[in-house]
Design a protein around this motif. Structure first.
Motif, PDB file in Angstrom:
ATOM      1  N   MET A 160     -94.716 -60.233 -52.248  1.00  0.00           N
ATOM      2  CA  MET A 160     -94.336 -61.272 -53.183  1.00  0.00           C
ATOM      3  C   MET A 160     -95.520 -61.680 -54.071  1.00  0.00           C
ATOM      4  SD  MET A 160     -91.981 -63.372 -54.191  1.00  0.00           S
ATOM      5  CE  MET A 160     -91.589 -64.991 -54.678  1.00  0.00           C
ATOM      6  N   ILE A 161     -96.671 -61.946 -53.454  1.00  0.00           N
ATOM      7  CA  ILE A 161     -97.848 -62.347 -54.224  1.00  0.00           C
ATOM      8  C   ILE A 161     -98.287 -61.222 -55.153  1.00  0.00           C
ATOM      9  CG2 ILE A 161    -100.298 -62.934 -54.046  1.00  0.00           C
ATOM     10  CD1 ILE A 161     -99.609 -64.732 -51.735  1.00  0.00           C
ATOM     11  N   GLU A 162     -98.183 -59.989 -54.694  1.00  0.00           N
ATOM     12  CA  GLU A 162     -98.557 -58.852 -55.547  1.00  0.00           C
ATOM     13  C   GLU A 162     -97.657 -58.762 -56.765  1.00  0.00           C
ATOM     14  OE1 GLU A 162     -98.692 -55.234 -53.295  1.00  0.00           O
ATOM     15  OE2 GLU A 162    -100.194 -56.038 -51.911  1.00  0.00           O
ATOM     16  N   LYS A 163     -96.361 -59.045 -56.608  1.00  0.00           N
ATOM     17  CA  LYS A 163     -95.431 -59.032 -57.742  1.00  0.00           C
ATOM     18  C   LYS A 163     -95.786 -60.119 -58.742  1.00  0.00           C
ATOM     19  CE  LYS A 163     -91.420 -56.916 -55.624  1.00  0.00           C
ATOM     20  NZ  LYS A 163     -89.995 -57.032 -55.293  1.00  0.00           N
ATOM     21  N   ILE A 164     -96.130 -61.285 -58.233  1.00  0.00           N
ATOM     22  CA  ILE A 164     -96.516 -62.390 -59.114  1.00  0.00           C
ATOM     23  C   ILE A 164     -97.799 -62.032 -59.871  1.00  0.00           C
ATOM     24  CG2 ILE A 164     -97.332 -64.788 -59.173  1.00  0.00           C
ATOM     25  CD1 ILE A 164     -95.407 -65.299 -56.780  1.00  0.00           C
ATOM     26  N   GLN A 165     -98.776 -61.480 -59.168  1.00  0.00           N
ATOM     27  CA  GLN A 165    -100.024 -61.091 -59.825  1.00  0.00           C
ATOM     28  C   GLN A 165     -99.801 -59.989 -60.852  1.00  0.00           C
ATOM     29  OE1 GLN A 165    -102.460 -60.262 -56.357  1.00  0.00           O
ATOM     30  NE2 GLN A 165    -103.455 -62.263 -56.517  1.00  0.00           N
ATOM     31  N   HIS A 166     -98.913 -59.055 -60.548  1.00  0.00           N
ATOM     32  CA  HIS A 166     -98.585 -57.982 -61.492  1.00  0.00           C
ATOM     33  C   HIS A 166     -97.923 -58.564 -62.747  1.00  0.00           C
ATOM     34  CE1 HIS A 166     -97.662 -53.953 -62.828  1.00  0.00           C
ATOM     35  NE2 HIS A 166     -96.394 -54.311 -63.000  1.00  0.00           N
ATOM     36  N   PHE A 167     -96.957 -59.463 -62.537  1.00  0.00           N
ATOM     37  CA  PHE A 167     -96.299 -60.135 -63.656  1.00  0.00           C
ATOM     38  C   PHE A 167     -97.321 -60.895 -64.502  1.00  0.00           C
ATOM     39  CE2 PHE A 167     -94.657 -64.188 -65.249  1.00  0.00           C
ATOM     40  CZ  PHE A 167     -93.701 -63.737 -66.155  1.00  0.00           C
TER      41      PHE A 167
END
Length: 187
Positions: free
Chosen positions: A1-8
């Motif tokens: 989840m955090i990786e998706k947010i950072q990618h976004f």
């Protein structure tokens, strides 16, 4: 989840930093984040409050300085060291994609202290002066927003850093505005 947010967040950062690039923004937005550019406004606010409101104006400036101190302390000395997020301009994975427009610096990224401080100032002044001057609401919010947005455009903050800093600044500005109104209820 955090990786998706950072990618976004990184993708949105690049859309702003690179995708919105144009000569006008390249000239304007580095100025907007420069505190020396705003020094005349800060001096005007101080002089206006003291001349117009005398002793109450001095209290107002004192609480405004408290607002800036609290916002900067909270963002820069408490939250940034806890989160330890590097600035996008110092991020190895972005080094070939970023368009740096100002010196990057070695500081940390989350939250943006510029956003925190300027939203705290704007919201404090809005809270204090809105009943006397309704135009301060859109002017104050636009002023803080352009300074905050410029942090992304010049390459020193991610969008989430700016949003978090803005929300933190709004909270601090409201709290300090309430403190001032409690100390000076007749204002």
């Amino acid at each position: 989840m955090i990786e998706k947010i950072q990618h976004f967040d990184a993708n949105l950062f690049l859309k702003i930093n690179r995708g919105m690039a144009n000569p006008f923004f390249d000239w304007l937005l580095p100025l907007m984040r420069n505190p020396y550019f705003w020094a005349p406004l800060y001096i005007f606010i101080i002089a206006f409050c003291i001349i117009q409101y005398k002793k109450t104006g001095c209290y107002l400036i004192a609480v405004l300085l408290l607002t800036v101190g609290l916002s900067d302390l909270t963002a820069s000395r408490i939250i940034k060291p806890l989160v330890s997020r590097p600035r996008p301009c110092n991020e190895i994975t972005l080094v070939n994609d970023i368009m740096p427009r100002v010196r990057c610096g070695t500081g940390l990224s989350f939250p943006s202290a510029h956003a925190t401080n300027h939203f705290a100032i704007a919201v404090f002044l809005i809270f204090v002066f809105y009943s006397r001057w309704k135009a301060i609401l859109p002017i104050g919010l636009a002023w803080a927003a352009i300074i905050s947005f410029s942090q992304i455009y010049v390459g020193v903050h991610y969008p989430i850093d700016v949003v978090a800093g803005s929300l933190l600044g709004i909270c601090i500005g409201l709290i300090c505005g309430k403190i001032f109104k409690t100390l000076q209820p007749e204002f």
